[in-house]
Write a protein that holds these residues in place. Structure first.
Motif, PDB file in Angstrom:
ATOM      1  N   ALA A 109     -32.858  19.686  -5.922  1.00  0.00           N
ATOM      2  CA  ALA A 109     -33.982  18.928  -6.472  1.00  0.00           C
ATOM      3  C   ALA A 109     -34.828  19.765  -7.418  1.00  0.00           C
ATOM      4  CB  ALA A 109     -34.865  18.390  -5.343  1.00  0.00           C
ATOM      5  N   GLY A 110     -34.443  21.010  -7.664  1.00  0.00           N
ATOM      6  CA  GLY A 110     -35.272  21.921  -8.447  1.00  0.00           C
ATOM      7  C   GLY A 110     -34.911  21.963  -9.917  1.00  0.00           C
ATOM      8  N   ILE A 111     -35.816  22.537 -10.700  1.00  0.00           N
ATOM      9  CA  ILE A 111     -35.605  22.687 -12.136  1.00  0.00           C
ATOM     10  C   ILE A 111     -34.444  23.651 -12.411  1.00  0.00           C
ATOM     11  CG2 ILE A 111     -36.641  23.500 -14.299  1.00  0.00           C
ATOM     12  CD1 ILE A 111     -39.348  22.546 -13.230  1.00  0.00           C
ATOM     13  N   GLY A 112     -34.357  24.717 -11.633  1.00  0.00           N
ATOM     14  CA  GLY A 112     -33.293  25.695 -11.854  1.00  0.00           C
ATOM     15  C   GLY A 112     -31.915  25.083 -11.755  1.00  0.00           C
ATOM     16  N   TYR A 113     -31.721  24.214 -10.779  1.00  0.00           N
ATOM     17  CA  TYR A 113     -30.425  23.546 -10.618  1.00  0.00           C
ATOM     18  C   TYR A 113     -30.141  22.631 -11.803  1.00  0.00           C
ATOM     19  CZ  TYR A 113     -26.758  20.573  -8.630  1.00  0.00           C
ATOM     20  OH  TYR A 113     -25.593  19.870  -8.427  1.00  0.00           O
ATOM     21  N   ALA A 114     -31.150  21.901 -12.264  1.00  0.00           N
ATOM     22  CA  ALA A 114     -30.955  21.012 -13.417  1.00  0.00           C
ATOM     23  C   ALA A 114     -30.571  21.811 -14.654  1.00  0.00           C
ATOM     24  CB  ALA A 114     -32.228  20.203 -13.675  1.00  0.00           C
ATOM     25  N   ILE A 115     -31.197  22.963 -14.848  1.00  0.00           N
ATOM     26  CA  ILE A 115     -30.837  23.830 -15.972  1.00  0.00           C
ATOM     27  C   ILE A 115     -29.401  24.321 -15.831  1.00  0.00           C
ATOM     28  CG2 ILE A 115     -31.339  26.024 -17.111  1.00  0.00           C
ATOM     29  CD1 ILE A 115     -34.279  25.626 -16.139  1.00  0.00           C
ATOM     30  N   ALA A 116     -29.076  24.807 -14.639  1.00  0.00           N
ATOM     31  CA  ALA A 116     -27.733  25.337 -14.399  1.00  0.00           C
ATOM     32  C   ALA A 116     -26.665  24.271 -14.646  1.00  0.00           C
ATOM     33  CB  ALA A 116     -27.629  25.871 -12.977  1.00  0.00           C
ATOM     34  N   ARG A 117     -26.914  23.034 -14.255  1.00  0.00           N
ATOM     35  CA  ARG A 117     -25.946  21.955 -14.490  1.00  0.00           C
ATOM     36  C   ARG A 117     -25.703  21.746 -15.981  1.00  0.00           C
ATOM     37  NH1 ARG A 117     -26.719  16.345 -11.900  1.00  0.00           N
ATOM     38  NH2 ARG A 117     -24.689  16.121 -12.905  1.00  0.00           N
ATOM     39  N   ARG A 118     -26.772  21.759 -16.744  1.00  0.00           N
ATOM     40  CA  ARG A 118     -26.617  21.539 -18.189  1.00  0.00           C
ATOM     41  C   ARG A 118     -25.861  22.705 -18.845  1.00  0.00           C
ATOM     42  NH1 ARG A 118     -28.642  17.585 -21.109  1.00  0.00           N
ATOM     43  NH2 ARG A 118     -29.607  15.908 -19.931  1.00  0.00           N
ATOM     44  N   LEU A 119     -26.153  23.918 -18.420  1.00  0.00           N
ATOM     45  CA  LEU A 119     -25.430  25.056 -18.999  1.00  0.00           C
ATOM     46  C   LEU A 119     -23.972  25.048 -18.566  1.00  0.00           C
ATOM     47  CD1 LEU A 119     -27.999  27.973 -18.803  1.00  0.00           C
ATOM     48  CD2 LEU A 119     -27.813  26.101 -20.440  1.00  0.00           C
ATOM     49  N   ALA A 120     -23.713  24.652 -17.330  1.00  0.00           N
ATOM     50  CA  ALA A 120     -22.328  24.545 -16.858  1.00  0.00           C
ATOM     51  C   ALA A 120     -21.557  23.540 -17.681  1.00  0.00           C
ATOM     52  CB  ALA A 120     -22.312  24.156 -15.380  1.00  0.00           C
ATOM     53  N   ASP A 121     -22.180  22.408 -17.966  1.00  0.00           N
ATOM     54  CA  ASP A 121     -21.509  21.371 -18.749  1.00  0.00           C
ATOM     55  C   ASP A 121     -21.216  21.822 -20.171  1.00  0.00           C
ATOM     56  OD1 ASP A 121     -21.457  19.692 -16.620  1.00  0.00           O
ATOM     57  OD2 ASP A 121     -22.952  18.285 -17.355  1.00  0.00           O
ATOM     58  N   ARG A 122     -21.967  22.818 -20.641  1.00  0.00           N
ATOM     59  CA  ARG A 122     -21.716  23.331 -21.993  1.00  0.00           C
ATOM     60  C   ARG A 122     -20.825  24.562 -21.975  1.00  0.00           C
ATOM     61  NH1 ARG A 122     -26.859  21.695 -25.727  1.00  0.00           N
ATOM     62  NH2 ARG A 122     -25.433  22.422 -27.334  1.00  0.00           N
ATOM     63  N   GLY A 123     -20.275  24.897 -20.817  1.00  0.00           N
ATOM     64  CA  GLY A 123     -19.248  25.920 -20.759  1.00  0.00           C
ATOM     65  C   GLY A 123     -19.689  27.301 -20.332  1.00  0.00           C
ATOM     66  N   ALA A 124     -20.966  27.486 -19.987  1.00  0.00           N
ATOM     67  CA  ALA A 124     -21.442  28.818 -19.607  1.00  0.00           C
ATOM     68  C   ALA A 124     -21.010  29.169 -18.188  1.00  0.00           C
ATOM     69  CB  ALA A 124     -22.958  28.881 -19.712  1.00  0.00           C
TER      70      ALA A 124
END
Length: 273
Positions: free
Chosen positions: A21-36
């Motif tokens: 439910a945190g901001i860090g997880y939301a950021i990590a998901r978006r970076l994962a989807d972009r290949g990081a």
């Protein structure tokens, strides 16, 4: 979510990824989807002390399966040695770090000017400000910019709060520590840009990471409704709202934004709050 995997080959350290439910997880998901590839930190003892409790770290990793690789690290940033330990461990795992997102912060142990004491101030300073500066130093020391078109591929994101926009009564320790980051953004960004590293700071505004949920908050229903109604869309921010901005800032598209404190608040009307 964005599907272009233009961060493939890059490694991101994202701190404070202990709850879905945190901001860090939301950021990590978006970076994962972009290949990081992701190196995540969390500190479960802190989450367990909060009304919302701790989360399942295995479930967090499963939710980030789009990343080519995910490594997580439990660490307390109150320890002055922790920042260098995190960067060294990430280098040992991946060989490099291209992106640092310092999302962690201390919750609780705060009060008004008349409530605080030295221990409260020191606790927030150590986690919310000192560790971020030391993390940034360790990141910058290991960073080796590529030459050519992506010579400025290094990215650092700091997280501040709304203390530069309006009073934050009852949050003197937290607000003062976060003020350090907002106040030093331009200076540190100027020192980093010559190394090919772009630094910006994001104020996400009021984001419901669980603290407004009926089953995890001791806030009155009237207060919760007041928070939501202060936004033109009738709701407080969600973790993915600031995550979208951060996703853009760390991409190549965000390379020309340097040393800014950016408010991602969805039109939050403080006069109604």
């Amino acid at each position: 979510m964005h599907t272009e995997r233009d961060l493939t080959g890059r490694v991101a350290v994202v701190t404070g990824v202990g709850r879905r439910a945190g901001i860090g997880y939301a950021i990590a998901r978006r970076l994962a989807d972009r290949g990081a590839a992701l190196y995540l930190t969390h500190w479960r003892p802190h989450d367990e002390e909060q009304p919302w409790g701790a989360d399942d770290i295995d479930a967090i990793r499963r939710g980030l399966s789009a990343a080519p690789r995910v490594v997580d690290h439990s660490i307390d940033f109150a320890d002055p040695a922790a920042p260098a330990e995190v960067v060294d461990a990430a280098i040992a795992e991946f060989g490099q770090v291209d992106i640092l997102i310092a999302n962690h912060a201390r919750s609780g142990g705060d009060g008004t000017l008349f409530d605080i004491d030295a221990a409260m101030l020191d606790a927030h300073w150590a986690v919310d400000a000192r560790s971020v500066l030391l993390l940034t130093r360790a990141f910058a020391r290991q960073f080796r910019p590529d030459r050519g078109e992506v010579a400025d591929r290094g990215r650092v994101i700091w997280m501040t709060s709304g203390q530069h926009l309006a009073p934050m009564r009852g949050e003197i320790a937290y607000g003062s520590a976060k003020s350090v980051l907002a106040g030093m953004t331009a200076t540190v960004a100027d020192e980093l840009i010559d190394r090919g590293i772009v630094l910006n700071t994001v104020n996400p505004g009021p984001v419901d990471t669980g603290f407004l949920a009926p089953d995890t908050t001791d806030l009155s229903p009237e207060f919760v409704e007041q928070v939501h109604s202060a936004f033109p869309r009738g709701r407080a921010g969600r973790p993915d709202d600031p995550a979208r901005l951060i996703e853009w800032l760390v991409s190549d598209a965000g390379r020309w934004v340097v040393g800014q404190v950016l408010d991602s608040e969805g039109g939050f009307r403080r006069s109604r709050f």
